[in-house]
Design a protein around this motif. Structure first.
Motif, PDB file in Angstrom:
ATOM      1  N   ALA A 194      21.190   7.667  -0.389  1.00 61.68           N
ATOM      2  CA  ALA A 194      22.365   6.730  -0.887  1.00 61.68           C
ATOM      3  C   ALA A 194      22.681   5.932   0.649  1.00 61.68           C
ATOM      4  O   ALA A 194      22.857   4.573   0.811  1.00 61.68           O
ATOM      5  CB  ALA A 194      23.500   7.548  -0.853  1.00 61.68           C
ATOM      6  N   LYS A 243      14.245   3.530  -7.586  1.00 63.81           N
ATOM      7  CA  LYS A 243      15.034   2.046  -7.499  1.00 63.81           C
ATOM      8  C   LYS A 243      16.421   2.058  -8.177  1.00 63.81           C
ATOM      9  O   LYS A 243      16.425   2.514  -9.179  1.00 63.81           O
ATOM     10  CB  LYS A 243      13.888   1.090  -8.048  1.00 63.81           C
ATOM     11  CG  LYS A 243      12.512   1.108  -7.440  1.00 63.81           C
ATOM     12  CD  LYS A 243      12.768   1.064  -6.140  1.00 63.81           C
ATOM     13  CE  LYS A 243      11.204   0.774  -5.344  1.00 63.81           C
ATOM     14  NZ  LYS A 243      11.244   0.953  -3.969  1.00 63.81           N
ATOM     15  N   PRO A 244      17.318   1.562  -7.357  1.00 66.76           N
ATOM     16  CA  PRO A 244      18.655   1.410  -8.021  1.00 66.76           C
ATOM     17  C   PRO A 244      18.674   0.213  -9.184  1.00 66.76           C
ATOM     18  O   PRO A 244      18.202  -0.792  -8.997  1.00 66.76           O
ATOM     19  CB  PRO A 244      19.604   0.871  -6.929  1.00 66.76           C
ATOM     20  CG  PRO A 244      18.381   0.164  -5.983  1.00 66.76           C
ATOM     21  CD  PRO A 244      17.224   0.879  -6.259  1.00 66.76           C
ATOM     22  N   SER A 245      19.341   0.970 -10.334  1.00 64.24           N
ATOM     23  CA  SER A 245      19.490  -0.085 -11.576  1.00 64.24           C
ATOM     24  C   SER A 245      20.509   0.284 -12.323  1.00 64.24           C
ATOM     25  O   SER A 245      21.025   1.385 -12.209  1.00 64.24           O
ATOM     26  CB  SER A 245      18.110   0.072 -12.230  1.00 64.24           C
ATOM     27  OG  SER A 245      18.004   1.180 -12.733  1.00 64.24           O
ATOM     28  N   TYR A 263      13.299   7.815  -1.988  1.00 65.93           N
ATOM     29  CA  TYR A 263      13.907   6.420  -1.732  1.00 65.93           C
ATOM     30  C   TYR A 263      12.937   5.412  -2.382  1.00 65.93           C
ATOM     31  O   TYR A 263      13.358   4.293  -2.912  1.00 65.93           O
ATOM     32  CB  TYR A 263      14.419   6.180  -0.380  1.00 65.93           C
ATOM     33  CG  TYR A 263      14.801   4.873   0.159  1.00 65.93           C
ATOM     34  CD1 TYR A 263      15.631   4.032  -0.239  1.00 65.93           C
ATOM     35  CD2 TYR A 263      13.521   4.361   0.934  1.00 65.93           C
ATOM     36  CE1 TYR A 263      15.873   2.954   0.049  1.00 65.93           C
ATOM     37  CE2 TYR A 263      13.858   2.858   1.171  1.00 65.93           C
ATOM     38  CZ  TYR A 263      14.835   1.975   0.820  1.00 65.93           C
ATOM     39  OH  TYR A 263      15.052   0.730   1.395  1.00 65.93           O
ATOM     40  N   SER A 279      20.576  -3.593  -5.962  1.00 67.50           N
ATOM     41  CA  SER A 279      19.433  -3.809  -6.823  1.00 67.50           C
ATOM     42  C   SER A 279      19.008  -5.542  -6.679  1.00 67.50           C
ATOM     43  O   SER A 279      17.761  -5.723  -7.000  1.00 67.50           O
ATOM     44  CB  SER A 279      19.700  -3.670  -8.135  1.00 67.50           C
ATOM     45  OG  SER A 279      20.521  -4.424  -9.158  1.00 67.50           O
ATOM     46  N   ILE A 321      28.503   3.156  -3.936  1.00 70.20           N
ATOM     47  CA  ILE A 321      27.603   4.125  -3.285  1.00 70.20           C
ATOM     48  C   ILE A 321      28.265   4.969  -2.168  1.00 70.20           C
ATOM     49  O   ILE A 321      28.233   6.214  -1.949  1.00 70.20           O
ATOM     50  CB  ILE A 321      26.136   3.453  -2.877  1.00 70.20           C
ATOM     51  CG1 ILE A 321      25.455   3.011  -4.048  1.00 70.20           C
ATOM     52  CG2 ILE A 321      25.318   4.361  -1.772  1.00 70.20           C
ATOM     53  CD1 ILE A 321      24.393   1.892  -3.860  1.00 70.20           C
ATOM     54  N   ARG A 366      24.726   4.772  -8.604  1.00 72.56           N
ATOM     55  CA  ARG A 366      25.462   3.349  -8.383  1.00 72.56           C
ATOM     56  C   ARG A 366      24.628   2.465  -7.669  1.00 72.56           C
ATOM     57  O   ARG A 366      23.510   2.748  -7.213  1.00 72.56           O
ATOM     58  CB  ARG A 366      26.529   3.768  -7.416  1.00 72.56           C
ATOM     59  CG  ARG A 366      27.475   4.990  -7.826  1.00 72.56           C
ATOM     60  CD  ARG A 366      28.195   4.898  -9.014  1.00 72.56           C
ATOM     61  NE  ARG A 366      28.409   6.122  -9.772  1.00 72.56           N
ATOM     62  CZ  ARG A 366      29.345   6.150 -10.723  1.00 72.56           C
ATOM     63  NH1 ARG A 366      29.886   5.121 -11.179  1.00 72.56           N
ATOM     64  NH2 ARG A 366      29.335   7.346 -11.232  1.00 72.56           N
ATOM     65  N   VAL A 367      25.217   1.295  -8.208  1.00 70.89           N
ATOM     66  CA  VAL A 367      24.344  -0.231  -7.798  1.00 70.89           C
ATOM     67  C   VAL A 367      25.390  -0.888  -6.644  1.00 70.89           C
ATOM     68  O   VAL A 367      24.803  -1.421  -5.896  1.00 70.89           O
ATOM     69  CB  VAL A 367      23.805  -1.017  -8.758  1.00 70.89           C
ATOM     70  CG1 VAL A 367      22.696  -0.197  -9.655  1.00 70.89           C
ATOM     71  CG2 VAL A 367      25.078  -1.309  -9.765  1.00 70.89           C
ATOM     72  N   TRP A 422      19.817   2.924   0.628  1.00 68.78           N
ATOM     73  CA  TRP A 422      20.485   1.878  -0.053  1.00 68.78           C
ATOM     74  C   TRP A 422      21.246   1.152   0.515  1.00 68.78           C
ATOM     75  O   TRP A 422      21.229  -0.075   0.399  1.00 68.78           O
ATOM     76  CB  TRP A 422      20.532   2.378  -1.405  1.00 68.78           C
ATOM     77  CG  TRP A 422      19.590   3.118  -2.230  1.00 68.78           C
ATOM     78  CD1 TRP A 422      18.413   3.126  -1.955  1.00 68.78           C
ATOM     79  CD2 TRP A 422      19.638   3.534  -3.563  1.00 68.78           C
ATOM     80  NE1 TRP A 422      17.675   3.490  -2.882  1.00 68.78           N
ATOM     81  CE2 TRP A 422      18.534   3.780  -4.123  1.00 68.78           C
ATOM     82  CE3 TRP A 422      20.776   3.855  -4.630  1.00 68.78           C
ATOM     83  CZ2 TRP A 422      18.202   4.548  -5.466  1.00 68.78           C
ATOM     84  CZ3 TRP A 422      20.680   4.338  -5.594  1.00 68.78           C
ATOM     85  CH2 TRP A 422      19.338   4.862  -6.200  1.00 68.78           C
ATOM     86  N   VAL A 472      23.288   8.214  -6.141  1.00 70.23           N
ATOM     87  CA  VAL A 472      22.257   7.664  -6.357  1.00 70.23           C
ATOM     88  C   VAL A 472      22.217   6.954  -7.760  1.00 70.23           C
ATOM     89  O   VAL A 472      21.136   6.591  -7.960  1.00 70.23           O
ATOM     90  CB  VAL A 472      21.143   8.703  -6.283  1.00 70.23           C
ATOM     91  CG1 VAL A 472      21.148   9.092  -4.669  1.00 70.23           C
ATOM     92  CG2 VAL A 472      21.193   9.846  -7.156  1.00 70.23           C
TER      93      VAL A 472
END
Length: 769
Positions: free
Chosen positions: A420, A517-519, A513, A354, A296, A290-291, A423, A288
Motif C-alpha cells: 500500500a 497490480k492495482p485495478s 508489489y 492504476s 489506500i 483500493r485504487v 502504491w 491493497v
C-alpha cells in the motif's frame, strides 16, 4: 500553558474580523501560530528529560472537582510536538492548496479550533476537562470533513464521523464518571495512586469497557473503522492533519495514557490485542484492494492504528517502546504521503493509482519525498520505520505460546502495508508519464517542501536515532510503561530472527508489489461481502432505529391534544398504581377522618351533577359552564375550611377561565364530530382510576408525620420581611417571586398563542367568493 492551549480558539474567533480587511494576510500569518507553539513545546525537551513531568493547575469548577490542570510528560510532549509541528506544515501547505478559495479564512478557523482541541486532549490532567476537549475535536473535525458542504457525500461523511465519534465520547464520559466514583478524583495524577483500588473494584470491567468504546470509535478500530475512509471526502490538508497525526491518534493516546492506571490485567490486554489484531489485518487487506490514493492511505492508516492498539495490548516493555516509536514514525511518513496525494490530485486531477505513473519527470522533489515516505512505511534500513518494525517483531517474539501466531499476523500486516505504501509513494512517480498528464508541472514550494521535510526527518531519525533516544523516546516510554528502564535505539541488532523477519517482510512485500497490480477489478471482488460489512450492518441498524423513531413520534406526537393528555395520565396512573400497590402497604386510619356534614354532601352532589352534564352534553358552551360550576363548588370547600383568600383566588381564576373559553369558542369552527361510546368509556375509566389513586394517595399522606416548621417560618416572617399580612400572597410575590414571574410569562406566551390562533384564517379563499 493555558494560553498555549486556548491560543487556537482565540485566533479562530478572530478570523472573521481579520478576513474583513484582508484574506491574503491570513494565509501568511496563520502558519506562524502552530510554529510558535511548536517552538514553545520544543523548549520543554530538556526539562522533561530531567524531571519527567511538569504539572500546571488552574482553578475552574473546584466544587465539582473540575479544573484546567495540564500534565506535560514524554507522551503528551510527543503529541504536542506532532500536533503543532505537522500543523505548521499543514497550515503552510493550505495557503497554496486552497489559494483563492472563497472560504479559506473559515478553513483556517476550523483548523485552529481543531489544533487547540487536540492540545487540550493530550495535555489535560483533569479527565472531565479532557472530555470537553475530546468532544471539541469531534465538533471541529465535523466542520473540516464537511468543508465542501455543497457535496452531499461530504455532508454525509461529516455526519457519520460526528455520529460515531460523538457516540463514543458520550460512552467514555460514563466511564470517566465511574472512574471518579471509584478513584475519588478526576485528576489522572491522583488516580495513579489508586490504581490497585480501581483494578480490584467491581466496576473495573465497566470502566475499561466504556473507555474502550471511546478510544475505538475515535481511532477507527473494527467495527467502528468505516467512518475514516468516508472522511477522505475532506480536502487533503484535513486528511493529513486529522487522519495521520492527530485526531485518529487521540484514541491511541487515551489507551497509552491509561495503561499505567488500568493496564496489566487480562481483560485490558486481551481485548486490545484481539481488537488491534483484527483491525490491522482487516484494514491492511482492504488497502491493497483500493485504487484511489486516499482510499489506500485511509485503510493503511486504520491498519497502523490497529498495530498501535495491538502493541499497547501486549503490554510488555518492548511492545510499549515499539508503540512509542511507531507513533512518531507513522505520523511522519503518513502525513507526507497524504500531502503528496494532494499534490498529485492538484496537478493531475486524478487519484487513480492504476493510471498514475512517471510523475518524477515533472516533480522530482515530490518523488523523493514519496520514496522516503514509502520506504519508511515499508521499514527499510536507515529509516525510522525500520527501527519501529524491528522493535515490534522483538516484542511479538517474546510472547511465549502466542509468539508464532501474533508474529505471523504482524509480518502479514507489514507486508500488505508495504504494498500500500509503495502504491501511494512510489508507483505514481515511476514508469512512463501518460499523455493525459503532460500538463502536470512542478507545484509551488509551499506544497512540496512540507512532505520533503517530513521524508528527510524520517531518514534523519532513522540514521541517527540517538537524536531522539534520550530527549524524546525515553520520556515517552517512561510515560506509557511507568518504568525507569533505560532504552537503546540502534540500527544493527546482529544476525537474528528479527532481522530474518525484516528481510522476509521486504522481499515478500516487494514481490507482491511487482506482481499485484492495482485495478478496479480487485475492489469489485469485495462488493459481494458488503452485506455483512460493519458499515452496512450499523447503517441498517440506524435506519431501523429511525423507522422506529418515526413510528413512535407519529403515534404519540400525532397533533391531538387529547391524546397527549391521555398518554400522560395513563403513564402517571400506572406509575402511581405500581407505587401504591406494588411496594407500599396502604394503611388509612378512617377514625381520624371527620364525619361528612350535610352541606359538604350537597356541594359534592353539585360537583357530580356538573361533571355528568360536562361529559354527556354535545354543547361546548354547556360543558364549559358545567366545569365552571365544579370550580365554583370547589371554592366553597376553601370557605368551609377557613381559607377565604384561597376561595377568592380560585373564584377569580375560574371566572376568568370560563370567560376566556367562551371567547375562544366564538372563533372556533363548529364541532362536527363527537367522541364515540368507546372513547367515552376509555376516558371515564382512566379519569375514575386516576381520581381514585389520587384520593388514596391523599389519604395516605395524612398518615405521614408532618412538620410545621416551614409554615411557622412564613407565618412569623411574612409581615416582618415582606410587609404583607396575607401569607399566601407574600409567598407567591416575594419568597418565590421569580417563579411567579416565569409563570406569568408562560401565561402571556400562551395567551399570545391563543390570540394568534383566533386571528388565523384557515380558509382565505372564502373571502374572494
Amino acid at each position: 500553558m493555558l494560553v498555549a492551549v486556548v491560543l487556537g480558539f482565540i485566533f479562530a474567533l478572530l478570523v472573521p474580523f481579520f478576513s474583513r480587511f484582508t484574506k491574503r494576510a491570513i494565509s501568511l500569518v496563520y502558519p506562524l501560530i502552530p510554529l510558535f507553539l511548536f517552538l514553545y513545546f520544543l523548549g520543554f525537551l530538556e526539562k522533561i528529560k530531567s524531571e519527567g513531568q511538569i504539572l500546571f493547575h488552574y482553578n475552574w469548577v473546584p466544587s465539582l472537582g473540575i479544573d484546567l490542570s495540564f500534565r506535560l510528560d514524554g507522551l503528551s510532549l510527543l503529541f504536542a510536538l506532532m500536533i503543532t509541528g505537522i500543523g505548521t506544515l499543514v497550515f503552510a501547505y493550505t495557503a497554496n492548496y486552497l489559494k483563492g478559495h472563497q472560504y479559506l479564512d473559515r478553513f483556517y478557523g476550523y483548523l485552529s479550533m481543531f489544533m487547540a482541541s487536540m492540545l487540550g486532549v493530550v495535555l489535560s490532567d483533569n479527565l472531565m476537562s479532557m472530555f470537553i476537549f475530546w468532544e471539541l475535536t469531534s465538533i471541529s473535525s465535523y466542520f473540516l470533513i464537511g468543508f465542501n458542504n455543497d457535496d452531499p457525500a461530504s455532508r454525509k461523511s461529516a455526519l457519520t464521523a460526528l455520529s460515531i465519534t460523538g457516540f463514543g465520547g458520550l460512552v467514555m464520559l460514563s466511564g470517566i464518571i465511574l472512574l471518579q466514583v471509584v478513584g475519588g478524583s478526576y485528576s489522572f495524577t491522583e488516580l495513579l495512586n489508586s490504581s490497585e483500588i480501581i483494578k480490584n473494584s467491581n466496576s473495573y470491567g465497566w470502566i475499561i469497557a466504556l473507555m474502550f468504546v471511546g478510544a475505538f470509535t475515535k481511532s477507527a478500530q473494527f467495527p467502528f473503522h468505516f467512518w475514516l475512509p468516508g472522511a477522505m471526502k475532506a480536502p487533503t490538508p484535513v486528511s493529513t492533519y486529522l487522519h495521520s497525526a492527530t485526531m485518529v491518534k487521540a484514541g491511541i493516546y487515551l489507551l497509552a495514557r491509561f495503561t499505567p492506571l488500568l493496564g496489566d490485567t487480562i481483560w485490558w490486554n486481551s481485548t486490545l490485542v484481539t481488537v488491534g489484531a483484527i483491525t490491522m489485518v482487516y484494514a491492511a487487506i482492504h488497502s491493497v484492494f483500493r485504487v484511489d490514493l486516499k482510499g489506500i492511505l485511509a485503510y493503511s492508516t486504520i491498519s497502523a492504528l490497529g498495530i498501535l492498539v495491538f502493541l499497547i495490548g501486549i503490554g510488555t516493555e518492548k511492545s510499549l517502546l515499539a508503540a512509542g516509536i511507531f507513533i512518531l514514525a507513522h505520523a511522519l511518513y503518513k502525513a507526507a504521503l497524504f500531502l503528496i496525494t494532494g499534490i498529485i490530485d492538484h496537478e493531475t486531477g486524478s487519484r487513480d493509482v492504476s493510471k498514475l505513473a512517471g510523475l518524477q519527470k515533472v516533480m522530482m522533489p515530490v518523488a523523493i519525498a514519496g520514496f522516503l515516505a514509502a520506504l519508511s512505511s515499508a521499514g527499510l534500513p536507515f529509516l525510522l520505520g525500520f527501527i519501529s518494525k524491528e522493535v515490534m517483531y522483538e516484542a511479538t517474539l517474546q510472547l511465549g505460546n502466542w509468539a508464532l501466531i501474533l508474529t505471523a499476523l504482524a509480518v502479514l500486516t507489514k507486508i500488505l502495508l508495504l504494498v500500500a505504501g509503495f502504491w501511494a509513494g512510489i508507483k505514481p512517480f515511476t514508469g512512463n508519464l501518460p499523455s493525459e498528464f503532460n500538463k502536470a508541472h512542478m507545484p509551488s514550494p509551499l506544497l512540496w517542501v512540507p512532505p520533503l521535510l517530513l521524508g528527510f526527518l524520517s531518514l534523519g531519525f532513522g540514521m541517527f536515532p540517538f537524536f531522539i533516544q534520550e530527549s524524546l523516546i525515553q520520556p515517552v516510554f517512561s510515560s506509557i510503561s511507568g518504568s525507569d528502564t533505560t532504552i537503546e535505539l540502534k540500527l544493527w541488532h546482529g544476525f537474528n530472527l528479527v532481522l530474518l523477519l525484516s528481510v522476509l517482510t521486504l522481499v515478500s512485500g516487494g514481490l507482491l508489489y511487482f506482481f499485484l497490480k492495482p485495478s478496479k477489478a480487485l475492489i469489485e471482488k469485495t462488493f459481494k461481502f458488503e452485506v455483512i460489512s460493519p458499515q452496512n450492518i450499523i447503517e441498517n441498524g440506524s435506519n431501523l432505529f429511525g423507522s422506529f423513531a418515526r413510528f413512535w413520534t407519529r403515534f404519540f406526537q400525532n397533533g391531538y391534544l387529547r391524546n397527549y393528555v391521555i398518554t400522560i395520565l395513563a403513564f402517571l396512573t400506572l406509575l402511581m398504581a405500581y407505587r401504591l400497590f406494588g411496594e407500599v402497604n396502604i394503611y388509612i386510619d378512617w377514625e381520624q377522618i371527620s364525619t361528612v356534614s350535610y352541606y359538604e354532601a350537597i356541594v359534592v352532589l353539585m360537583m357530580i351533577i356538573s361533571i355528568i352534564f360536562a361529559i354527556s352534553t354535545n354543547s361546548r358552551t354547556t360543558a364549559i359552564v358545567a366545569l365552571g360550576v365544579v370550580g365554583f363548588a370547589n371554592c366553597l370547600f376553601f370557605i368551609f375550611y377557613s381559607a377565604p383568600d384561597l376561595a377568592m383566588t380560585q373564584f377569580s381564576i375560574d371566572t376568568l377561565t370560563v370567560l376566556l373559553f367562551m371567547l375562544v369558542l366564538v372563533k372556533l369552527p363548529k364541532n362536527k364530530s363527537f367522541s364515540s361510546k368507546g372513547m367515552k368509556f376509555r376516558d371515564a375509566f382512566l379519569s375514575l382510576t386516576f381520581g381514585v389513586l389520587i384520593a388514596i394517595l391523599t389519604l395516605e399522606v395524612f398518615e405521614e408525620p408532618s412538620s410545621s416548621e416551614v409554615s411557622k417560618y412564613f407565618a412569623d416572617n411574612a409581615y416582618l420581611l415582606a410587609k404583607g399580612r396575607n401569607v399566601v400572597n407574600v409567598i407567591l410575590v416575594d419568597y418565590r417571586g421569580f417563579d411567579t414571574m416565569i409563570e406569568t410569562v408562560v401565561l402571556v406566551i400562551a395567551a399570545a398563542g391563543v390570540f394568534s390562533l383566533m386571528k388565523l384564517d384557515l380558509n382565505p379563499s372564502k373571502k374572494d367568493l
